[in-house]
Design a protein around this motif. Structure first.
Motif, PDB file in Angstrom:
ATOM      1  N   GLN A   1      -7.591  -3.481  10.128  1.00  0.00           N
ATOM      2  CA  GLN A   1      -6.420  -2.641   9.887  1.00  0.00           C
ATOM      3  C   GLN A   1      -5.165  -3.223  10.521  1.00  0.00           C
ATOM      4  N   VAL A   2      -4.049  -2.880   9.922  1.00  0.00           N
ATOM      5  CA  VAL A   2      -2.732  -3.260  10.428  1.00  0.00           C
ATOM      6  C   VAL A   2      -1.896  -1.998  10.534  1.00  0.00           C
ATOM      7  N   ASN A   3      -1.309  -1.759  11.702  1.00  0.00           N
ATOM      8  CA  ASN A   3      -0.483  -0.575  11.933  1.00  0.00           C
ATOM      9  C   ASN A   3       0.909  -0.988  12.389  1.00  0.00           C
ATOM     10  N   LEU A   4       1.893  -0.227  11.951  1.00  0.00           N
ATOM     11  CA  LEU A   4       3.278  -0.438  12.373  1.00  0.00           C
ATOM     12  C   LEU A   4       3.759   0.831  13.062  1.00  0.00           C
ATOM     13  N   ASP A   5       4.091   0.719  14.346  1.00  0.00           N
ATOM     14  CA  ASP A   5       4.577   1.858  15.127  1.00  0.00           C
ATOM     15  C   ASP A   5       6.093   1.829  15.227  1.00  0.00           C
TER      16      ASP A   5
ATOM     17  N   ALA B   1       0.824  -1.205   0.000  1.00  0.00           N
ATOM     18  CA  ALA B   1       0.000   0.000   0.000  1.00  0.00           C
ATOM     19  C   ALA B   1       0.859   1.257   0.000  1.00  0.00           C
ATOM     20  N   ILE B   2       1.946   1.242   0.788  1.00  0.00           N
ATOM     21  CA  ILE B   2       2.824   2.403   0.858  1.00  0.00           C
ATOM     22  C   ILE B   2       3.514   2.641  -0.486  1.00  0.00           C
TER      23      ILE B   2
ATOM     24  N   GLY C   1     -10.588   0.857  -4.467  1.00  0.00           N
ATOM     25  CA  GLY C   1     -11.708   0.349  -3.696  1.00  0.00           C
ATOM     26  C   GLY C   1     -11.880   1.201  -2.447  1.00  0.00           C
ATOM     27  N   ASN C   2     -12.054   0.545  -1.305  1.00  0.00           N
ATOM     28  CA  ASN C   2     -12.211   1.256  -0.039  1.00  0.00           C
ATOM     29  C   ASN C   2     -10.937   1.199   0.799  1.00  0.00           C
ATOM     30  N   LEU C   3      -9.810   0.992   0.147  1.00  0.00           N
ATOM     31  CA  LEU C   3      -8.526   0.972   0.844  1.00  0.00           C
ATOM     32  C   LEU C   3      -8.234   2.346   1.426  1.00  0.00           C
TER      33      LEU C   3
ATOM     34  N   HIS D   1      -9.161  -1.404   5.386  1.00  0.00           N
ATOM     35  CA  HIS D   1     -10.167  -1.506   4.326  1.00  0.00           C
ATOM     36  C   HIS D   1     -11.542  -1.351   4.951  1.00  0.00           C
ATOM     37  N   ASP D   2     -12.322  -0.426   4.399  1.00  0.00           N
ATOM     38  CA  ASP D   2     -13.622  -0.086   4.966  1.00  0.00           C
ATOM     39  C   ASP D   2     -14.715  -0.957   4.351  1.00  0.00           C
ATOM     40  N   PHE D   3     -15.395  -1.745   5.188  1.00  0.00           N
ATOM     41  CA  PHE D   3     -16.562  -2.513   4.774  1.00  0.00           C
ATOM     42  C   PHE D   3     -17.795  -1.784   5.310  1.00  0.00           C
ATOM     43  N   HIS D   4     -18.618  -1.268   4.397  1.00  0.00           N
ATOM     44  CA  HIS D   4     -19.772  -0.482   4.788  1.00  0.00           C
ATOM     45  C   HIS D   4     -20.871  -1.370   5.362  1.00  0.00           C
TER      46      HIS D   4
END
Length: 208
Positions: free
Chosen positions: A186-190, A19-20, A128-130, A173-176
């Motif tokens: 979601q996945v986050n890297l700190d 994604a980045i 998409g909804n990314l 990714h957003d699922f309405h």
């Protein structure tokens, strides 16, 4: 359980890296896309814009809301510690079709006892909804057993309370669900105190 966590982290890392890498191409691609006159293209796209692939990008992707609040439930994985349950809150305010600014709060329990507060910026690249997220803030670290960010000065004793600067990169990714609600895995890297910490889970969102 450890094998599932490792698989989830590997998939999340690949997803985040992809994604980045894709985001700048989409951003600059939009800027460099040739102008198409209405006469050549026909009627303009209603309530949206056309992305570089000729697909409509509109409020259907990121909802037609100025504000969004979310409750996050997930886990934090930090080297030297068990994976701990994490909860948090998130607020976003849309400032353009693809951009939003906000503020997030996360708390990792168990032996971690970390609280994170960070202003954030979100971007929807039109895939998409990314959605992509970047945040910079602070981590309030409550003293704990030796290990993690700062080892105890004296073997086995709890380390001190500290505050660290933190940078977070994330992808979701957003699922309405209906008109106002959504689910966002979601996945986050700190990046904090020369360490990499994974935070992943699902946010339940409400737009208004």
């Amino acid at each position: 359980m450890e094998e599932l966590v490792a698989i989830f982290r590997s998939v999340g890392a690949g997803f985040l890296a992809s994604a980045i890498l894709v985001a700048p191409a989409v951003v600059f691609g939009d800027e460099e896309a040739p102008h198409i006159d209405e006469a050549d293209h026909g009627a303009s796209v209603e309530h949206g814009e056309e992305d570089v692939h000729g697909e409509e990008f509109s409020a259907h992707n990121i909802r037609d809301f100025k504000n969004e609040v979310a409750v996050f439930l997930g886990a934090t994985e930090e080297s030297g510690h068990d994976t701990e349950f994490t909860w948090g809150f998130d607020y976003k305010r849309r400032i353009a079709d693809r951009w939003a600014v906000g503020l997030l709060f996360d708390y990792a329990g168990g032996e971690l006892r970390n609280a994170i507060v960070a202003p954030s910026i979100s971007y929807w690249p039109g895939l998409g909804n990314l959605q992509l997220l970047a945040a910079a803030g602070v981590e309030y670290h409550n003293g704990r057993s030796a290990g993690g960010h700062e080892k105890a000065d004296h073997g086995g004793e709890a380390d001190r309370d500290e505050t660290y600067f933190l940078v977070r990169l994330g992808v979701g990714h957003d699922f309405h669900i209906g008109e106002s609600f959504g689910l966002v895995p979601q996945v986050n890297l700190d990046f904090v105190n020369n360490e990499e910490v994974w935070v992943y889970g699902v946010a339940v969102t409400y737009g208004f």
